[in-house]
Design an enzyme around this catalytic site. Structure first.
Site, PDB file in Angstrom:
ATOM      1  N   TYR A 135      40.577  57.152 124.644  1.00 52.96           N
ATOM      2  CA  TYR A 135      41.361  55.943 124.377  1.00 52.96           C
ATOM      3  C   TYR A 135      42.185  56.070 123.099  1.00 52.96           C
ATOM      4  O   TYR A 135      43.286  55.528 123.012  1.00 52.96           O
ATOM      5  CB  TYR A 135      40.429  54.731 124.222  1.00 52.96           C
ATOM      6  CG  TYR A 135      40.175  53.968 125.492  1.00 52.96           C
ATOM      7  CD1 TYR A 135      39.588  54.584 126.595  1.00 52.96           C
ATOM      8  CD2 TYR A 135      40.493  52.622 125.589  1.00 52.96           C
ATOM      9  CE1 TYR A 135      39.334  53.875 127.743  1.00 52.96           C
ATOM     10  CE2 TYR A 135      40.236  51.908 126.736  1.00 52.96           C
ATOM     11  CZ  TYR A 135      39.659  52.533 127.809  1.00 52.96           C
ATOM     12  OH  TYR A 135      39.404  51.823 128.949  1.00 52.96           O
ATOM     13  N   LYS A 185      29.573  63.948 131.018  1.00 54.66           N
ATOM     14  CA  LYS A 185      30.073  64.930 131.991  1.00 54.66           C
ATOM     15  C   LYS A 185      29.913  66.300 131.341  1.00 54.66           C
ATOM     16  O   LYS A 185      30.877  67.064 131.200  1.00 54.66           O
ATOM     17  CB  LYS A 185      31.536  64.592 132.339  1.00 54.66           C
ATOM     18  CG  LYS A 185      32.123  65.384 133.496  1.00 54.66           C
ATOM     19  CD  LYS A 185      31.536  65.043 134.856  1.00 54.66           C
ATOM     20  CE  LYS A 185      32.096  65.980 135.928  1.00 54.66           C
ATOM     21  NZ  LYS A 185      31.395  65.825 137.228  1.00 54.66           N
ATOM     22  N   ASP A 217      29.627  61.022 137.446  1.00 53.36           N
ATOM     23  CA  ASP A 217      29.876  60.849 138.885  1.00 53.36           C
ATOM     24  C   ASP A 217      28.594  60.427 139.596  1.00 53.36           C
ATOM     25  O   ASP A 217      28.585  59.527 140.434  1.00 53.36           O
ATOM     26  CB  ASP A 217      30.489  62.119 139.503  1.00 53.36           C
ATOM     27  CG  ASP A 217      29.730  63.393 139.171  1.00 53.36           C
ATOM     28  OD1 ASP A 217      28.871  63.383 138.257  1.00 53.36           O
ATOM     29  OD2 ASP A 217      29.994  64.423 139.825  1.00 53.36           O
ATOM     30  N   ASP A 241      34.052  52.089 130.460  1.00 53.24           N
ATOM     31  CA  ASP A 241      35.036  51.159 131.023  1.00 53.24           C
ATOM     32  C   ASP A 241      34.859  51.089 132.534  1.00 53.24           C
ATOM     33  O   ASP A 241      34.782  50.002 133.126  1.00 53.24           O
ATOM     34  CB  ASP A 241      36.447  51.645 130.667  1.00 53.24           C
ATOM     35  CG  ASP A 241      37.529  50.751 131.256  1.00 53.24           C
ATOM     36  OD1 ASP A 241      37.391  49.525 131.157  1.00 53.24           O
ATOM     37  OD2 ASP A 241      38.501  51.297 131.821  1.00 53.24           O
ATOM     38  N   ASP A 245      32.750  47.961 134.965  1.00 55.69           N
ATOM     39  CA  ASP A 245      33.377  47.197 136.056  1.00 55.69           C
ATOM     40  C   ASP A 245      32.565  47.357 137.333  1.00 55.69           C
ATOM     41  O   ASP A 245      32.354  46.396 138.082  1.00 55.69           O
ATOM     42  CB  ASP A 245      34.812  47.681 136.320  1.00 55.69           C
ATOM     43  CG  ASP A 245      35.859  46.836 135.595  1.00 55.69           C
ATOM     44  OD1 ASP A 245      35.528  46.292 134.520  1.00 55.69           O
ATOM     45  OD2 ASP A 245      36.996  46.722 136.091  1.00 55.69           O
TER      46      ASP A 245
HETATM   47  C1  IPM Z   1      38.016  46.373 129.158  1.00 61.56           C
HETATM   48  C2  IPM Z   1      39.461  46.432 129.595  1.00 61.56           C
HETATM   49  C3  IPM Z   1      40.270  47.089 128.481  1.00 61.56           C
HETATM   50  C4  IPM Z   1      39.739  48.509 128.326  1.00 61.56           C
HETATM   51  C5  IPM Z   1      41.796  47.072 128.710  1.00 61.56           C
HETATM   52  C6  IPM Z   1      42.315  45.649 128.873  1.00 61.56           C
HETATM   53  C7  IPM Z   1      42.550  47.783 127.624  1.00 61.56           C
HETATM   54  O1  IPM Z   1      39.562  47.104 130.800  1.00 61.56           O
HETATM   55  O2  IPM Z   1      37.720  45.702 128.138  1.00 61.56           O
HETATM   56  O3  IPM Z   1      37.176  46.978 129.811  1.00 61.56           O
HETATM   57  O4  IPM Z   1      40.195  49.438 129.020  1.00 61.56           O
HETATM   58  O5  IPM Z   1      38.876  48.714 127.495  1.00 61.56           O
HETATM   59 MG    MG Z   2      37.706  47.629 131.688  1.00 61.77          MG
END
Ligand code: IPM
Ligand code: MG
Length: 352
Positions: A135, A185, A217, A241, A245
């Protein structure tokens, strides 16, 4: 207690308003200062993270954040896009430890895309490193190579960065099920090789916590195959990240999950893990519970108000048990309430 309130874009305004109602109802000595962030800030000032907003965040004891992101700004230069506001806040304030719990409320086990028996009782915590990795790694950019464009980013971690997030992971595991799974990884990436070595070194200080390692993975696969095998997962910025999700959907709705991003002194930024949801913004249908639960995390982690945090969490459970559902967590055909009705119900449940 000074709280910076940064609602941001899309549904940010609506959901933060409900969390503020809940916080105010607690009648604690809190001072709120609000400032624009993300696309709304860019429109007002030409920058997604204006100096005044950053200053307010710096002075605060904690930050309550809504969401940023607005597709109207997809085509402006990257440094001005709404997402840069949250990345900038994390970096400027040294918020290196991101805690993303994913738990399944018994009432919502049916809302998961997985079979209820796979997720019922799920309670995992993802500890994501937040200020390093690909990042923020330099060099990065788009350049000309042999007459064509080439994009490049740099994945990198210093051992001090790995060490401090490993400590966060071990300490969190110690307070929970005492199991920590480090995700990397290391079969391919040197960055991960170092990550794994450092985590193993840090583990010596936590003999009471059982450490395991998993490639990312495989971790992605195990999260949907048998998510209850995990207690705490610690991982880098990019892998965290993606996995967070994925973990959110195990619970049925990304609209339920809060998060905390902490610095080394327990100052934190608290935000729902869902985004700005432009498709439903302004319609009054967004689920405010992730933001309300983020406010609870704020009380617990930054403001030392455990009892108040528990009051909010209990109120949320009560409201769910009573059958109230926003659209994202409603079974087909069930009655749905809007954002404000849900917020009001949590406030009412606090009192009882
Ligand atoms: C998160 C989001 C952010 C990230 C974006 C909005 C930059 O996806 O907080 O997970 O990638 O960290
Ligand atoms: Mg995110």
């Amino acid at each position: 207690m000074k709280i910076a309130v940064l609602p941001g874009d899309g549904i940010g305004q609506e959901i933060v308003a409900e969390a503020m109602k809940v916080l105010r109802a607690l009648k604690l000595p809190m001072d709120f200062g609000e400032a624009p962030v993300g696309g709304v800030a860019y429109e007002k000032t030409g920058h997604p993270l204006p100096e005044g907003t950053l200053a307010l965040a710096r002075e605060a004891d904690a930050i309550l954040f809504g969401a940023v992101g607005d597709s109207r700004f997809d085509n402006i230069e990257r440094s001005k896009r709404p997402e840069q506001a949250i990345l900038g806040l994390r970096k400027a304030l040294g918020l290196f430890a991101n805690l993303r719990p994913a738990m399944v409320y018994p009432e919502l086990a049916d809302a998961s895309a997985l079979r209820p028996e796979v997720v019922a009782g799920l309670d995992i915590l993802i500890v994501r490193e937040l200020t390093g990795d690909i990042y923020f790694g330099e060099p990065k950019g788009i350049r000309m190579t042999d007459g064509e464009r080439e994009g490049f980013d740099t994945m990198r971690y210093r051992e001090s960065e790995v060490r401090r997030i490993a400590h966060t992971g071990f300490l969190a595991a110690r307070k929970r099920g005492k199991r920590l799974c480090s995700v990397d990884k290391a079969n391919v990436l040197d960055t991960s090789q170092l990550w794994r070595e450092v985590v193993i070194e840090v583990a010596k200080e936590y003999p009471d916590v059982e450490l395991s390692h998993m490639y990312v993975d495989n971790a992605a696969m195990q999260l949907v195959r048998n998510p209850k095998q995990f207690d705490v997962i610690v991982t880098g910025n990019l892998f965290g990240d993606i996995l967070s999700d994925e973990a959110s959907m195990l619970t049925g709705s990304i609209g339920m999950l809060p998060s905390a991003s902490m610095d080394k002194n327990n100052k934190g930024l608290f935000e729902p893990i869902h985004g700005s949801a432009p498709d439903i913004a302004g319609k009054g249908v967004a689920n405010p519970l992730a933001t309300i639960l983020s406010a609870a995390m704020m009380l617990r982690y930054s403001l030392n108000q455990d009892a108040a945090a528990e009051r909010i969490e209990a109120a949320v459970r009560k409201v769910l048990a009573s059958g109230l559902r926003t659209a994202d967590i409603a079974a087909p055909g069930a009655k749905r309430v809007g954002t404000q009705e849900m917020g009001n119900a949590v406030v009412a449940a606090l009192g009882a």
